[in-house]
Design a protein around this motif. Structure first.
Motif, PDB file in Angstrom:
ATOM      1  N   ILE A   1      46.163  20.949  43.902  1.00 53.48           N
ATOM      2  CA  ILE A   1      46.007  21.424  43.700  1.00 53.48           C
ATOM      3  C   ILE A   1      45.629  22.716  44.780  1.00 53.48           C
ATOM      4  O   ILE A   1      45.690  22.538  45.980  1.00 53.48           O
ATOM      5  N   PRO A   2      45.623  23.942  44.124  1.00 54.73           N
ATOM      6  CA  PRO A   2      46.304  24.991  44.934  1.00 54.73           C
ATOM      7  C   PRO A   2      45.234  24.874  46.011  1.00 54.73           C
ATOM      8  O   PRO A   2      43.910  25.081  45.645  1.00 54.73           O
ATOM      9  N   ALA A   3      45.669  25.582  47.542  1.00 59.45           N
ATOM     10  CA  ALA A   3      44.901  26.079  48.159  1.00 59.45           C
ATOM     11  C   ALA A   3      45.271  27.013  49.254  1.00 59.45           C
ATOM     12  O   ALA A   3      45.735  27.098  49.154  1.00 59.45           O
ATOM     13  N   LYS A   4      44.687  27.139  50.412  1.00 57.03           N
ATOM     14  CA  LYS A   4      44.336  27.961  51.142  1.00 57.03           C
ATOM     15  C   LYS A   4      45.917  28.251  51.539  1.00 57.03           C
ATOM     16  O   LYS A   4      46.524  27.380  51.987  1.00 57.03           O
ATOM     17  N   ASN A   5      45.730  29.678  51.906  1.00 56.90           N
ATOM     18  CA  ASN A   5      47.527  29.773  52.495  1.00 56.90           C
ATOM     19  C   ASN A   5      48.504  29.113  52.100  1.00 56.90           C
ATOM     20  O   ASN A   5      49.337  28.406  52.806  1.00 56.90           O
ATOM     21  N   ASP A   6      48.507  29.612  50.903  1.00 57.09           N
ATOM     22  CA  ASP A   6      49.743  28.726  49.698  1.00 57.09           C
ATOM     23  C   ASP A   6      50.452  27.607  50.516  1.00 57.09           C
ATOM     24  O   ASP A   6      51.198  26.608  49.729  1.00 57.09           O
ATOM     25  N   GLU A   7      48.885  26.584  50.712  1.00 55.14           N
ATOM     26  CA  GLU A   7      49.602  24.799  50.730  1.00 55.14           C
ATOM     27  C   GLU A   7      48.587  24.688  49.806  1.00 55.14           C
ATOM     28  O   GLU A   7      47.969  25.089  47.775  1.00 55.14           O
ATOM     29  N   GLU A   8      49.480  22.856  48.832  1.00 50.11           N
ATOM     30  CA  GLU A   8      48.896  22.658  48.398  1.00 50.11           C
ATOM     31  C   GLU A   8      48.552  21.401  48.385  1.00 50.11           C
ATOM     32  O   GLU A   8      48.707  21.092  49.416  1.00 50.11           O
TER      33      GLU A   8
END
Length: 244
Positions: A184-191
């Motif tokens: 799941i894509p998350a904020k700050n290019d984290e997953e």
């Protein structure tokens, strides 16, 4: 490895939305059943958002999911628990725990079938489904069409598929084995990792046809959409309708 995060459970129906002609497709199947109420079996249905919509029709639904967190969440939702019979066990055990000739329609959607990692297991699954279906009963499968890609050359990212914009899904091949990754894509290019290098099998039209022939289903139909548009090799989706 599968990590079922709360974010994934809460948003499953957003990742795999029910739109277009999908609901009407199943409503027609329900209406065509001779027995009333019709008896349906949902396999690996996730949060059962789609099944809730079907339950508004004159039918009885049993839902099985091999991921216990989905069933636990469903049991906590009174709207689901009151209308749908819920259990958690592996899809390969349906012939062991469910009764013969109990269902008019059995379905497995959103490509969850690929978690069955071999052709041999697909054949066993088809035998189990035939055991559970009533006479002239129907099996419906919905899959991403991986046949259009050469998995030996590249890892295929399915997030560009229609309706998958919020979920990063990729399938890759190493030697003779296939692996699935879901995040799941998350904020700050984290997953948020949901599935990591999990063994799967990219079932194609040809593989399903062969298994259906071996298990002697009376007919098999293939579509690219729930509007019954004929399947083509470059279609994004593969909708399979097998009749006992």
């Amino acid at each position: 490895m599968i990590k079922v995060e709360n974010e994934f459970i809460k948003n499953y129906h957003n990742f795999f939305p029910t739109k277009g002609k999908k609901l009407s497709f199943f409503n027609k199947l329900i209406s065509s059943c001779q027995d009333k109420p019709a008896s349906l079996l949902s396999l690996e249905g996730g949060d059962l958002f789609f099944e809730q919509k079907l339950a508004k029709k004159y039918c009885q639904i049993t839902a099985i999911d091999s991921v216990p967190e989905f069933i636990t969440a469903a049991k906590a939702n009174n709207k689901i628990a009151e209308k749908i019979t819920l259990s958690s066990f592996p899809m390969m055990d349906i012939g062991r725990y469910l009764k013969k000739a109990s269902f008019d329609t059995i379905f497995c959607l959103n490509s969850r079938l690929i978690f069955m990692p071999s052709k041999a297991l697909l054949t066993k699954f088809f035998f189990d489904v035939k055991y559970l279906l009533k006479e002239n009963g129907t099996l419906v499968l919905e899959l991403a069409n991986l046949e259009q890609f050469d998995l030996k050359k590249q890892s295929v990212t399915l997030s560009s598929f229609p309706k998958k914009q919020k979920l990063d899904i990729s399938v890759s091949q190493m030697d003779l084995n296939f692996y699935l990754n879901v995040a799941i894509p998350a904020k700050n290019d984290e997953e948020i990792t949901v599935v990591e290098n999990h063994p799967v099998f990219p079932f194609t039209k040809k593989v399903i046809e062969a298994a259906a022939a071996e298990t002697q289903f009376s007919s098999v139909e293939f579509y690219s959409s729930y509007g019954r548009k004929p399947f083509e090799p470059k279609s994004h989706h593969l909708i399979c309708v097998l009749r006992k």
